[in-house]
Design a protein around this motif. Structure first.
Motif, PDB file in Angstrom:
ATOM      1  N   ALA A 275     -10.262 -12.245 -10.444  1.00 52.45           N
ATOM      2  CA  ALA A 275     -10.261 -13.492 -10.203  1.00 52.45           C
ATOM      3  C   ALA A 275     -10.234 -13.605  -8.482  1.00 52.45           C
ATOM      4  O   ALA A 275     -10.438 -15.008  -8.102  1.00 52.45           O
ATOM      5  CB  ALA A 275      -8.614 -14.627 -10.369  1.00 52.45           C
ATOM      6  N   ASP A 276      -9.179 -12.994  -8.606  1.00 55.99           N
ATOM      7  CA  ASP A 276      -8.764 -12.383  -7.129  1.00 55.99           C
ATOM      8  C   ASP A 276      -9.036 -12.078  -6.242  1.00 55.99           C
ATOM      9  O   ASP A 276      -9.643 -12.592  -4.948  1.00 55.99           O
ATOM     10  CB  ASP A 276      -7.490 -11.282  -7.103  1.00 55.99           C
TER      11      ASP A 276
ATOM     12  N   ARG B   9      -5.233  -7.536  -3.125  1.00 53.29           N
ATOM     13  CA  ARG B   9      -3.848  -7.751  -4.984  1.00 53.29           C
ATOM     14  C   ARG B   9      -4.745  -8.109  -5.391  1.00 53.29           C
ATOM     15  O   ARG B   9      -4.877  -7.088  -7.069  1.00 53.29           O
ATOM     16  CB  ARG B   9      -3.454  -9.259  -4.486  1.00 53.29           C
ATOM     17  N   GLY B  10      -6.335  -8.438  -5.499  1.00 53.73           N
ATOM     18  CA  GLY B  10      -6.986  -8.131  -6.655  1.00 53.73           C
ATOM     19  C   GLY B  10      -7.702  -5.804  -6.668  1.00 53.73           C
ATOM     20  O   GLY B  10      -7.681  -5.759  -7.736  1.00 53.73           O
ATOM     21  N   ASN B  11      -8.107  -6.175  -5.734  1.00 51.41           N
ATOM     22  CA  ASN B  11      -7.392  -4.158  -5.381  1.00 51.41           C
ATOM     23  C   ASN B  11      -6.877  -3.846  -5.975  1.00 51.41           C
ATOM     24  O   ASN B  11      -6.732  -3.035  -7.475  1.00 51.41           O
ATOM     25  CB  ASN B  11      -7.895  -3.648  -4.682  1.00 51.41           C
ATOM     26  N   LEU B  12      -5.576  -4.245  -6.144  1.00 53.39           N
ATOM     27  CA  LEU B  12      -4.131  -3.675  -6.704  1.00 53.39           C
ATOM     28  C   LEU B  12      -4.271  -3.860  -8.013  1.00 53.39           C
ATOM     29  O   LEU B  12      -4.229  -2.835  -8.799  1.00 53.39           O
ATOM     30  CB  LEU B  12      -3.045  -3.634  -6.287  1.00 53.39           C
TER      31      LEU B  12
ATOM     32  N   ALA C 195       4.859  -2.608  -5.741  1.00 54.34           N
ATOM     33  CA  ALA C 195       3.295  -2.749  -4.871  1.00 54.34           C
ATOM     34  C   ALA C 195       3.517  -3.870  -5.080  1.00 54.34           C
ATOM     35  O   ALA C 195       3.343  -4.881  -4.145  1.00 54.34           O
ATOM     36  CB  ALA C 195       2.560  -1.588  -4.624  1.00 54.34           C
ATOM     37  N   LEU C 196       2.459  -4.564  -6.346  1.00 61.26           N
ATOM     38  CA  LEU C 196       2.250  -5.926  -7.325  1.00 61.26           C
ATOM     39  C   LEU C 196       3.548  -6.926  -5.874  1.00 61.26           C
ATOM     40  O   LEU C 196       2.662  -7.824  -5.913  1.00 61.26           O
ATOM     41  CB  LEU C 196       1.860  -6.235  -8.279  1.00 61.26           C
TER      42      LEU C 196
ATOM     43  N   SER D 154       0.686  -1.523  -0.186  1.00 61.47           N
ATOM     44  CA  SER D 154      -0.019   0.395  -0.152  1.00 61.47           C
ATOM     45  C   SER D 154       0.591   1.149  -0.192  1.00 61.47           C
ATOM     46  O   SER D 154       0.227   1.722  -0.870  1.00 61.47           O
ATOM     47  CB  SER D 154      -1.500   0.114   1.097  1.00 61.47           C
ATOM     48  N   THR D 155       2.017   0.998   0.672  1.00 58.61           N
ATOM     49  CA  THR D 155       2.945   2.430   1.028  1.00 58.61           C
ATOM     50  C   THR D 155       3.839   2.687  -0.162  1.00 58.61           C
ATOM     51  O   THR D 155       3.649   3.856  -1.111  1.00 58.61           O
ATOM     52  CB  THR D 155       4.366   2.200   1.421  1.00 58.61           C
ATOM     53  N   ARG D 156       3.741   1.876  -1.334  1.00 56.22           N
ATOM     54  CA  ARG D 156       4.576   2.071  -2.505  1.00 56.22           C
ATOM     55  C   ARG D 156       3.365   2.549  -3.766  1.00 56.22           C
ATOM     56  O   ARG D 156       3.825   2.703  -4.531  1.00 56.22           O
ATOM     57  CB  ARG D 156       4.831   0.624  -2.415  1.00 56.22           C
ATOM     58  N   GLU D 157       2.237   1.994  -3.673  1.00 55.51           N
ATOM     59  CA  GLU D 157       1.311   2.801  -4.033  1.00 55.51           C
ATOM     60  C   GLU D 157       1.157   3.899  -4.008  1.00 55.51           C
ATOM     61  O   GLU D 157       0.935   4.763  -5.180  1.00 55.51           O
ATOM     62  CB  GLU D 157       0.028   2.339  -3.786  1.00 55.51           C
TER      63      GLU D 157
END
Length: 389
Positions: A126-127, A111-114, A90-91, A79-82
Motif C-alpha cells: 500500500a505504501d 516505510r513501505g520498504n521497512l 524503526a517503524l 534506518s539506524t534503529r533497524e
C-alpha cells in the motif's frame, strides 16, 4: 554577534567533521550549539560511518526532539534503529516521518520498504504503490522489487502492483520486454486504454528484439511478417535510417563502407544495393543484416544475385545465415569473387533448428591470416529470396 559567531563556527566544525569523519569536531560543534539539530545529525552521520550505530541513534533522537517536523531526520532515525535490530522503534520513526510529510513519495517509500522487510506485505505494498503513484521514478524499482518477490511470475507481479493506469501498464510492458517475456509484454500492450505512440511502439519492438522475442517484436512493430519472407529483398525501397527491427539493418560502425541503393545496376526490378569498400571493415561486424521469422526444423534455400568489381582483400565477403537465438551458423555462401563480368546468382541451403524462431541473413567477411586486412572494391546485391523446400 557572539551567538552568530558560535553558530558560524559550529557549522564550520560540522562540515569539517563530515568531510573527514572527525568525531571530536562534531562533538565540539554540539558544545558550541547544543540546541542545533543539524549538529546532532552530523554527529550521528559520523558515528554511523564509524560503525557505532547505538551512539548515532542517541544523537538522532536528540535531533528529532529539537526539530520534530523534519521527516528526513525521522527516516535516518528509523534506518539506524533497524540496523540495531529495533524494528518496532524503526517503524515508529518511519510512521512519524509519514505524519510529517504525508503527501511526499519518499516517506511512504521508506516505510513501505521497512514493512516489506518485516513481512507485512499488504501494508508494505500500500505504501510502495502510493509512493510510485506520487513519484514515477519509484515505479521501475517497485516493478523490479515485486518481480523478485514473485520469482518472475508476471501474473502475481501484476496483481501485487495493482496495475491500473496506462503509464503503469506501459512501464510494466517495457520491463517484461527487457526480461524476454514477449507474450506477457504484448498482453499488457493489448490492455492499454490508449494506443501506443510510434515512439513507444518502436522502443518496445527494439526491446523485444534485443531480448530475442522475435515474433512478438514483429507483432508489436505492426508488421505483417510472414514466415520465410524477406523484406525489400530487391532493394526497391530505401534502406531505413533508424535501424528498425523489420527489414534490412545497416551497421552503425562502417567507417569506410558506403551502402546505397543504385539505379544504374540491377539484376531484377529497378534497383540494387551498392556496397563501396574503401579499406576498413571489421571481420566480426556485418555491414548488413535482416532477421527473418521461420518455423523450426524446416529446410530452406536462400538465393540472391551478386556482382563485384575490383574486389581486393585477404578476407573475402560472403553471406552467412545464423540462428537468431543461438547465433549458430546454419549456412554460408561461397566467397564473393574478385570481379564478375555480369550478374551471378548464388544460393545457400540450410535447415532451421528444432527451437528456431528466426534466422539472420548477414553480409560479412572472412577473417584474414594477417593484420591489417583492408578491403577495397564494389559489391552489388539484388533479388534476395528465401524458399522452403
Amino acid at each position: 554577534m557572539q551567538a552568530a559567531a558560535r553558530v558560524g563556527f559550529s557549522r564550520l566544525l560540522t562540515r569539517y567533521g563530515l568531510a573527514v569523519n572527525s568525531l571530536p569536531a562534531a562533538d565540539q560543534a554540539i558544545q558550541l550549539t547544543p540546541a542545533d539539530a543539524e549538529a546532532h545529525r552530523a554527529r550521528a552521520t559520523v558515528l554511523n560511518r564509524l560503525q557505532r550505530p547505538a551512539e548515532a541513534e542517541a544523537s538522532l533522537a536528540t535531533a528529532t526532539r529539537l526539530r520534530p517536523g523534519d521527516d528526513l531526520l525521522w527516516i535516518e532515525l528509523g534506518s539506524t534503529r533497524e540496523e540495531l535490530g529495533d524494528t518496532a522503534g524503526a517503524l515508529t520513526a518511519m510512521e512519524q516521518a509519514v505524519r510529517c510529510a504525508p503527501y511526499y513519495a519518499h516517506t511512504h517509500w521508506q516505510r513501505g520498504n521497512l514493512l516489506l522487510r518485516m513481512g507485512r506485505y499488504d501494508e508494505a505494498f500500500a505504501d510502495l504503490r502510493q509512493a510510485a503513484a506520487s513519484n514515477p521514478k519509484y515505479l521501475g524499482t517497485l516493478i523490479d522489487l515485486t518481480w523478485g518477490l514473485t520469482a518472475g511470475d508476471a501474473k502475481k507481479t501484476e496483481a501485487l502492483l495493482q496495475v491500473s493506469s496506462d503509464d503503469e501498464r506501459w512501464a510494466f510492458a517495457r520491463f517484461l520486454a527487457q526480461k524476454g517475456r514477449g507474450k506477457e509484454a504484448t498482453e499488457q500492450v493489448r490492455l492499454l486504454k490508449s494506443p501506443l505512440s510510434d515512439q513507444n511502439r518502436n522502443e518496445l519492438a527494439s526491446l523485444l528484439f534485443a531480448a530475442k522475442s522475435f515474433a512478438e517484436a514483429f507483432a508489436v512493430s505492426g508488421a505483417v511478417a510472414k514466415l520465410g519472407e524477406i523484406v525489400n529483398g530487391s532493394f526497391e525501397e530505401p534502406l531505413p535510417l533508424n535501424n528498425s527491427t523489420l527489414g534490412w539493418i545497416v551497421s552503425r560502425s562502417r567507417p569506410k563502407a558506403k551502402l546505397a541503393v543504385d539505379l544504374s545496376e540491377r539484376f531484377a526490378g529497378e534497383r540494387s544495393l551498392q556496397v563501396a569498400l574503401d579499406g576498413e571493415w571489421d571481420a566480426g561486424e556485418p555491414l548488413l543484416s535482416q532477421t527473418i521469422l521461420v518455423p523450426p526444423d524446416a529446410r530452406y534455400r536462400l538465393t540472391f544475385a551478386l556482382k563485384t568489381k575490383e574486389l581486393v582483400t585477404g578476407g573475402p565477403p560472403r553471406i552467412v545465415l545464423t540462428d537468431a537465438k543461438s547465433n549458430e551458423i546454419l549456412g554460408k555462401s561461397d566467397a564473393f569473387p574478385k570481379a564478375t563480368d555480369s550478374w551471378q546468382q548464388m544460393s545457400v541451403e540450410f535447415t532451421t533448428p528444432k527451437t528456431a524462431e528466426a534466422v539472420v541473413i548477414r553480409l560479412t567477411r572472412d577473417s584474414c591470416t594477417s593484420a591489417p586486412c583492408p578491403i577495397f572494391g564494389v559489391i552489388w546485391l539484388d533479388d534476395f529470396n528465401l524458399q522452403e523446400f
